[in-house]
Design a protein around this motif. Structure first.
Motif, short mmCIF file in Angstrom:
data_model
loop_
_atom_site.label_atom_id
_atom_site.label_comp_id
_atom_site.label_asym_id
_atom_site.label_seq_id
_atom_site.Cartn_x
_atom_site.Cartn_y
_atom_site.Cartn_z
N ARG A 116 -0.24 -1.29 9.37
CA ARG A 116 -0.82 -1.83 8.03
C ARG A 116 -1.83 -0.79 7.46
NH1 ARG A 116 -4.67 -5.82 6.72
NH2 ARG A 116 -5.04 -5.71 4.45
N LEU B 164 -1.97 1.77 4.24
CA LEU B 164 -3.19 1.73 3.34
C LEU B 164 -3.88 3.14 2.78
CD1 LEU B 164 -5.24 -1.35 2.51
CD2 LEU B 164 -6.26 0.95 2.13
N GLN C 237 -1.98 6.11 1.14
CA GLN C 237 -2.04 5.92 -0.19
C GLN C 237 -3.26 6.84 -0.83
OE1 GLN C 237 -1.36 2.01 -2.04
NE2 GLN C 237 -1.75 1.47 0.04
N ASP D 67 -6.67 -0.94 -2.12
CA ASP D 67 -5.20 -1.31 -1.86
C ASP D 67 -4.93 -1.94 -3.07
OD1 ASP D 67 -2.97 -1.62 -0.31
OD2 ASP D 67 -3.59 -3.48 0.59
N ARG D 68 -5.80 -2.98 -3.33
CA ARG D 68 -5.23 -3.98 -4.55
C ARG D 68 -5.25 -3.27 -5.88
NH1 ARG D 68 -9.22 -7.39 -2.31
NH2 ARG D 68 -10.87 -6.63 -3.77
N HIS E 46 -1.83 -0.98 -5.75
CA HIS E 46 -0.86 -1.93 -6.08
C HIS E 46 -0.62 -2.31 -7.22
CE1 HIS E 46 -0.07 -2.21 -1.51
NE2 HIS E 46 1.15 -2.50 -1.89
N ARG E 47 -1.61 -2.64 -8.17
CA ARG E 47 -1.73 -2.88 -9.31
C ARG E 47 -1.29 -1.91 -10.37
NH1 ARG E 47 -7.11 -5.22 -11.01
NH2 ARG E 47 -7.07 -6.23 -8.88
N GLN F 101 5.17 3.51 -7.06
CA GLN F 101 4.81 4.25 -5.86
C GLN F 101 6.03 5.46 -5.65
OE1 GLN F 101 2.78 3.64 -3.09
NE2 GLN F 101 1.71 2.23 -4.33
#
Lengths: 318, 223
Positions: free
Chosen positions: A41, A45, A48, B201-202, B205-206, B210
């Motif tokens: 996981r 992350l 990204q 991360d938040r 994603h918002r 992607q």
């Protein structure tokens, strides 16, 4: 998995841990499926953020330009120390300016502070004399004369008025006799009645009595028309000086050092207290010697002579 | 180490014959060896310039701060504690120089990642940033879009959190070294990084879709 474990896992993935910790986390991931899932996981992350890793190449000749810049600035400043932030913040001119401003402030403020301290001391002293004046006044009401300083006998000192005030319960606090009342000085000043003094052996009696009037002097009596020694009475003359800051015992007829060389407080028979400037005295005659300039009894009922407590009362000089 | 394999880590000589950073600094400081100082600058030019570009958001400002950093190194080399590593010390100087520079410029926050002058195609052409210059225009556009999205998310982090991400993630410093650079405890570095990554991360994603991200070539593989 708690946040501490996650922090270790992130550190492992970024290789930010120490080598031993790296190995421990690697073993944990191999053994524990939960750690494997979490590692996967966090990999996703972290992945990204990869697009922002790209950074521009350094410009051509960056190293040469950096060396030139250092050489140029070193040559301009002349020394390494000149580059430190501390050196550039304060110049000599700044330091001089601040020093001048501080000196001016000190010149303005310090005299004012000193003067206020001096005034407070004078005021404290005049309050003491006013209190003693009230005690002397009450004694006068009872005995029809001010306390007598005998010219003969074992109490033949200018401070003999203190035992009289003390035994008549007109003076209780020895601090009232001190211009500079520190606890040590107050403790050293012992008040006794006349009877208590007379019971003491001579050297001790004289020693205690000499100290008893503290920082103040008292007016001794005068010689009457028939040559007898007379204590002062209140005859409606409010200008009669009863007490003052003690004159200097070493220099006859000179004011003492309670308030430095600037002056001294005087208590008059009217109850008023005034600060007499030494440089500009207002009295008509000298307070610390009689009209003939002698440090002994006054010449008449208007000639007050103030002596320090330790001074012997003399009727006349031989 | 968290950097492309083609670049040897500054501070870690690629072969046994090369002197360490500490040895180079010692030679310069005590023997006046100019070549050692030049070698030190050369070792760190790519890594430190990249860090400063990301921090300052402007290659011109980054170069000024880069020069200022080595000027300080030149001035204060005698204060270096021989028992420690040069790399964290250099990063600390660079970080402080960057903060001073931005204060002088009356900027109150490191707007680098937000403004990102070097990414707008004027000072630094897009092709220079791509991992492979032979990629199609469409892929380059997707990469650029993803990069801007990450930069935007990073810019929304608090200053302290962004510094930790910058040092540990992008510059590859160990927790201990980052703590030394920032003058904070190691535990604080760990917790700040953890919190910062969760927030990123938040945010990511918002934000935008992607698409294309997974297919993007990466310069780094995590263990």
């Amino acid at each position: 998995m708690n946040s501490h474990d996650e922090q270790l896992l992130i550190g492992y993935l970024l290789q930010a841990l120490e080598p031993e910790q790296q190995q421990q986390v690697a073993r944990r991931i191999q053994e524990d499926p939960l750690w494997q899932r979490q590692a996967q996981r966090w990999r996703r992350l972290l992945h990204q953020l990869e697009p922002a890793r790209a950074a521009p190449d350094p410009p051509d000749h960056l190293v040469e330009r950096t060396l030139q810049a250092i050489h140029r600035k070193t040559a301009t400043a002349g020394s390494q120390e000149a580059f430190s932030g501390r050196a550039s913040r304060w110049s000599v001119l700044d330091v001089v300016t601040v020093a001048v401003v501080l000196a001016l402030l000190a010149l303005l403020v310090l005299p004012a502070v000193g003067y206020q301290r001096f005034r407070a001391q004078v005021l404290h002293c005049s309050n003491n004399l006013r209190y003693l004046g009230q005690a002397l006044c009450q004694y006068h009401h009872t005995h029809n004369h001010f306390p007598e300083t005998p010219a003969e006998g074992p109490l033949r000192l200018a401070s003999a008025f203190v035992p009289l005030l003390y035994q008549n319960h007109l003076l209780e606090d020895p601090a009232r006799l001190l211009c500079y009342a520190t606890p040590q000085r107050v403790k050293a000043l012992q008040l006794l009645t006349v009877e208590q003094l007379q019971r003491l052996p001579e050297p001790r009696r004289r020693q205690l009595l000499a100290r008893m009037s503290g920082d103040y002097g008292y007016c001794i009596g005068y010689l009457g028309p028939d040559g007898s020694y007379v204590p002062f009475r209140c005859q409606g003359d409010g200008h009669l000086a009863l007490m003052a800051d003690a004159p200097d015992p070493q220099r006859s007829g000179c004011p003492g050092k309670n308030h430095g060389p600037w002056g001294f407080n005087v208590l008059y028979a009217s109850g008023a207290v005034r600060f007499v400037n030494v440089a500009n005295p207002t009295g008509r005659d000298h307070l610390f010697c009689n009209r003939r300039g002698q440090v002994c009894a006054g010449c008449d009922a208007r000639d007050a002579v103030i002596l320090p407590g330790s001074a012997r009362v003399l009727l006349a000089l031989d | 180490m968290n950097r492309p394999p083609s670049q040897p880590a500054a501070g870690q000589p690629s072969s046994a014959q090369q002197p360490s950073d500490e040895e180079l600094l010692r030679r310069y400081c005590h023997q006046g060896d100019q070549a050692a100082f030049e070698e030190l600058i050369r070792r760190y030019q790519r890594e430190l310039f990249g860090y400063l570009c990301r921090t300052m958001g402007n290659p011109t400002a980054a170069e000024d701060v880069f020069q200022g950093t080595f000027l300080q190194l030149h001035v204060k080399c005698r204060q270096f504690d021989p028992g420690r590593k040069v790399r964290p010390w250099l990063y600390r100087i660079a970080t402080n120089q960057a903060i001073d520079y931005q204060r002088r410029q009356r900027r109150h926050r490191m707007g680098s990642l937000q403004q990102s002058v070097w990414s707008d195609g004027q000072e630094m052409p897009l092709g220079n940033l791509a991992a492979g210059s032979d990629q199609s225009p469409e892929r380059l556009a997707i990469q650029e879009e993803n990069r801007r999205r990450v930069l935007h998310a990073l810019a929304q982090l608090p200053e302290a959190a962004r510094q930790v991400v910058e040092l540990v993630y992008y510059q590859g410093l160990k927790y201990r070294e980052a703590a030394e650079v920032l003058g904070i405890p190691v535990g604080t570095v760990k917790s700040r990084l953890h919190a910062a990554l969760q927030k990123l991360d938040r945010l990511l994603h918002r934000s935008a879709p992607q698409q294309g991200l997974d297919a993007e070539p990466t310069t780094h593989e995590f263990p």
